[in-house]
Design a protein around this motif. Structure first.
Motif, PDB file in Angstrom:
ATOM      1  N   PRO A  19       0.815  -1.231   0.000  1.00  0.00           N
ATOM      2  CA  PRO A  19       0.000   0.000   0.000  1.00  0.00           C
ATOM      3  C   PRO A  19       0.843   1.273   0.000  1.00  0.00           C
ATOM      4  N   SER A  20       1.941   1.263   0.758  1.00  0.00           N
ATOM      5  CA  SER A  20       2.781   2.465   0.818  1.00  0.00           C
ATOM      6  C   SER A  20       3.474   2.718  -0.520  1.00  0.00           C
ATOM      7  N   THR A  21       3.887   1.639  -1.190  1.00  0.00           N
ATOM      8  CA  THR A  21       4.514   1.781  -2.499  1.00  0.00           C
ATOM      9  C   THR A  21       3.504   2.279  -3.530  1.00  0.00           C
ATOM     10  N   MET A  22       2.279   1.747  -3.453  1.00  0.00           N
ATOM     11  CA  MET A  22       1.236   2.196  -4.374  1.00  0.00           C
ATOM     12  C   MET A  22       0.952   3.679  -4.177  1.00  0.00           C
ATOM     13  N   ARG A  23       0.904   4.104  -2.912  1.00  0.00           N
ATOM     14  CA  ARG A  23       0.659   5.519  -2.629  1.00  0.00           C
ATOM     15  C   ARG A  23       1.773   6.379  -3.219  1.00  0.00           C
ATOM     16  N   SER A  24       3.001   5.893  -3.147  1.00  0.00           N
ATOM     17  CA  SER A  24       4.129   6.625  -3.708  1.00  0.00           C
ATOM     18  C   SER A  24       4.035   6.697  -5.232  1.00  0.00           C
ATOM     19  N   ILE A  25       3.606   5.603  -5.856  1.00  0.00           N
ATOM     20  CA  ILE A  25       3.464   5.560  -7.313  1.00  0.00           C
ATOM     21  C   ILE A  25       2.422   6.573  -7.781  1.00  0.00           C
ATOM     22  N   THR A  26       1.268   6.593  -7.114  1.00  0.00           N
ATOM     23  CA  THR A  26       0.200   7.509  -7.537  1.00  0.00           C
ATOM     24  C   THR A  26       0.541   8.957  -7.205  1.00  0.00           C
ATOM     25  N   HIS A  27       1.263   9.167  -6.109  1.00  0.00           N
ATOM     26  CA  HIS A  27       1.691  10.524  -5.765  1.00  0.00           C
ATOM     27  C   HIS A  27       2.619  11.064  -6.851  1.00  0.00           C
ATOM     28  N   THR A  28       3.563  10.236  -7.294  1.00  0.00           N
ATOM     29  CA  THR A  28       4.491  10.632  -8.354  1.00  0.00           C
ATOM     30  C   THR A  28       3.741  10.914  -9.656  1.00  0.00           C
ATOM     31  N   PHE A  29       2.759  10.079  -9.964  1.00  0.00           N
ATOM     32  CA  PHE A  29       1.962  10.254 -11.175  1.00  0.00           C
ATOM     33  C   PHE A  29       1.209  11.581 -11.136  1.00  0.00           C
ATOM     34  N   ARG A  30       0.574  11.887 -10.001  1.00  0.00           N
ATOM     35  CA  ARG A  30      -0.156  13.152  -9.875  1.00  0.00           C
ATOM     36  C   ARG A  30       0.780  14.343  -9.997  1.00  0.00           C
ATOM     37  N   ASN A  31       1.914  14.264  -9.340  1.00  0.00           N
ATOM     38  CA  ASN A  31       2.869  15.376  -9.391  1.00  0.00           C
ATOM     39  C   ASN A  31       3.334  15.656 -10.818  1.00  0.00           C
ATOM     40  N   ARG A  32       3.369  14.620 -11.611  1.00  0.00           N
ATOM     41  CA  ARG A  32       3.843  14.780 -12.986  1.00  0.00           C
ATOM     42  C   ARG A  32       2.745  15.306 -13.914  1.00  0.00           C
ATOM     43  N   TYR A  33       1.499  14.858 -13.667  1.00  0.00           N
ATOM     44  CA  TYR A  33       0.443  15.138 -14.645  1.00  0.00           C
ATOM     45  C   TYR A  33      -0.718  15.986 -14.137  1.00  0.00           C
ATOM     46  N   TRP A  34      -0.771  16.280 -12.831  1.00  0.00           N
ATOM     47  CA  TRP A  34      -1.944  16.992 -12.328  1.00  0.00           C
ATOM     48  C   TRP A  34      -1.593  17.780 -11.078  1.00  0.00           C
ATOM     49  N   ILE A  35      -2.301  18.902 -10.867  1.00  0.00           N
ATOM     50  CA  ILE A  35      -2.157  19.663  -9.628  1.00  0.00           C
ATOM     51  C   ILE A  35      -3.119  19.063  -8.613  1.00  0.00           C
ATOM     52  N   GLU A  36      -2.570  18.461  -7.548  1.00  0.00           N
ATOM     53  CA  GLU A  36      -3.385  17.670  -6.619  1.00  0.00           C
ATOM     54  C   GLU A  36      -4.611  18.392  -6.088  1.00  0.00           C
ATOM     55  N   GLU A  37      -4.443  19.653  -5.706  1.00  0.00           N
ATOM     56  CA  GLU A  37      -5.544  20.368  -5.068  1.00  0.00           C
ATOM     57  C   GLU A  37      -6.662  20.740  -6.038  1.00  0.00           C
ATOM     58  N   ASN A  38      -6.417  20.588  -7.326  1.00  0.00           N
ATOM     59  CA  ASN A  38      -7.433  20.891  -8.329  1.00  0.00           C
ATOM     60  C   ASN A  38      -8.268  19.635  -8.573  1.00  0.00           C
ATOM     61  N   LEU A  39      -9.349  19.508  -7.817  1.00  0.00           N
ATOM     62  CA  LEU A  39     -10.175  18.312  -7.872  1.00  0.00           C
ATOM     63  C   LEU A  39     -11.550  18.634  -8.462  1.00  0.00           C
ATOM     64  N   PRO A  40     -12.219  17.639  -9.059  1.00  0.00           N
ATOM     65  CA  PRO A  40     -11.738  16.272  -9.278  1.00  0.00           C
ATOM     66  C   PRO A  40     -10.721  16.205 -10.408  1.00  0.00           C
ATOM     67  N   ILE A  41      -9.943  15.145 -10.412  1.00  0.00           N
ATOM     68  CA  ILE A  41      -8.933  14.959 -11.445  1.00  0.00           C
ATOM     69  C   ILE A  41      -9.623  14.638 -12.777  1.00  0.00           C
ATOM     70  N   ASN A  42      -9.216  15.331 -13.821  1.00  0.00           N
ATOM     71  CA  ASN A  42      -9.771  15.121 -15.156  1.00  0.00           C
ATOM     72  C   ASN A  42      -8.929  14.058 -15.869  1.00  0.00           C
ATOM     73  N   MET A  43      -9.391  12.813 -15.812  1.00  0.00           N
ATOM     74  CA  MET A  43      -8.621  11.725 -16.405  1.00  0.00           C
ATOM     75  C   MET A  43      -8.565  11.832 -17.924  1.00  0.00           C
ATOM     76  N   GLU A  44      -9.616  12.351 -18.539  1.00  0.00           N
ATOM     77  CA  GLU A  44      -9.602  12.500 -19.992  1.00  0.00           C
ATOM     78  C   GLU A  44      -8.477  13.432 -20.433  1.00  0.00           C
ATOM     79  N   GLU A  45      -8.288  14.513 -19.694  1.00  0.00           N
ATOM     80  CA  GLU A  45      -7.223  15.454 -20.038  1.00  0.00           C
ATOM     81  C   GLU A  45      -5.853  14.816 -19.882  1.00  0.00           C
ATOM     82  N   ILE A  46      -5.658  14.065 -18.810  1.00  0.00           N
ATOM     83  CA  ILE A  46      -4.375  13.389 -18.597  1.00  0.00           C
ATOM     84  C   ILE A  46      -4.104  12.407 -19.736  1.00  0.00           C
ATOM     85  N   ILE A  47      -5.126  11.631 -20.087  1.00  0.00           N
ATOM     86  CA  ILE A  47      -4.958  10.606 -21.128  1.00  0.00           C
ATOM     87  C   ILE A  47      -4.632  11.234 -22.473  1.00  0.00           C
TER      88      ILE A  47
END
Length: 218
Positions: A19-47
């Motif tokens: 679980p901790s590794t998964m959290r790190s993976i998704t945190h890195t993904f968000r930092n690269r592709y999305w501003i965390e505080e801007n919710l909800p995440i627009n997956m279509e835009e990322i894709i």
């Protein structure tokens, strides 16, 4: 053909991800592709803007295969049910948000698995899923679901929103009820807690439990 694809089952074993590794993976993904505080995440835009993928709406995906979307075997796109994608309501949009995140989970976590089999058509692809050994398939899907949940519901934001809501209930004199009937309270609160993240109340209930945030501590 499904049997031939499954001849390579040993290659499809999922590597354990904590679980901790998964959290790190998704945190890195968000930092690269999305501003965390801007919710909800627009997956279509990322894709469509940040990943080498396209969204491919096709009719009958949900009706014929009982799935919302799937990652193409050549890792070039995500096929999605046309009616849900084009004509869905808010509930459907939230469901697709999770489905897109789930398929991106496969893209990020299981790329080598997709590269190790070569279906010739859509039926082969579905057959691959249906013939996947149950234990391995469950792990395969659990990891993609956990990626989606962890990605769409950043833990630190969930902690703050949940703490605020719990304090609100305690100040209203409901501390005893929170301890005595946590599941009943959660069922009623989840509809509010899920809104900022654009996910279903089922997803938020699971995130609270996976992240160890429910039931609330005294």
């Amino acid at each position: 053909k499904g049997k031939r694809l499954m001849d390579n089952v040993p290659k499809y074993k999922c590597t354990y991800i904590s679980p901790s590794t998964m959290r790190s993976i998704t945190h890195t993904f968000r930092n690269r592709y999305w501003i965390e505080e801007n919710l909800p995440i627009n997956m279509e835009e990322i894709i469509t803007k940040h990943l080498p993928l396209e969204i491919i709406p096709e009719p009958g995906i949900l009706e014929n295969y009982d799935i919302d979307a799937f990652l193409t075997s050549d890792l070039s796109g995500i096929v999605v049910d046309l009616d849900q994608y084009m004509f869905g309501d808010e509930k459907t949009s939230n469901r697709l948000r999770f489905s897109f995140a789930h398929e991106i989970g496969h893209y990020v976590l299981h790329r080598s698995i997709f590269e190790n089999f070569s279906p010739e058509n859509e039926e082969d692809y579905i057959d691959f899923y249906k013939n996947f050994p149950e234990t391995d398939y469950s792990q395969f899907e659990w990891q993609a679901n956990e990626f989606a949940g962890s990605l769409l519901v950043p833990r630190h934001i969930l902690v703050k929103i949940t703490d605020d809501k719990i304090q609100e209930k305690r100040q209203a004199g409901f501390s005893e009820l929170l301890q005595k009937y946590p599941e009943d309270i959660l069922e009623r609160l989840s509809g509010e807690l899920c809104k900022p993240f654009g996910v279903s109340h089922h997803v938020i209930e699971l995130r609270l439990k996976v992240e160890g945030l429910w039931p609330p501590q005294k």
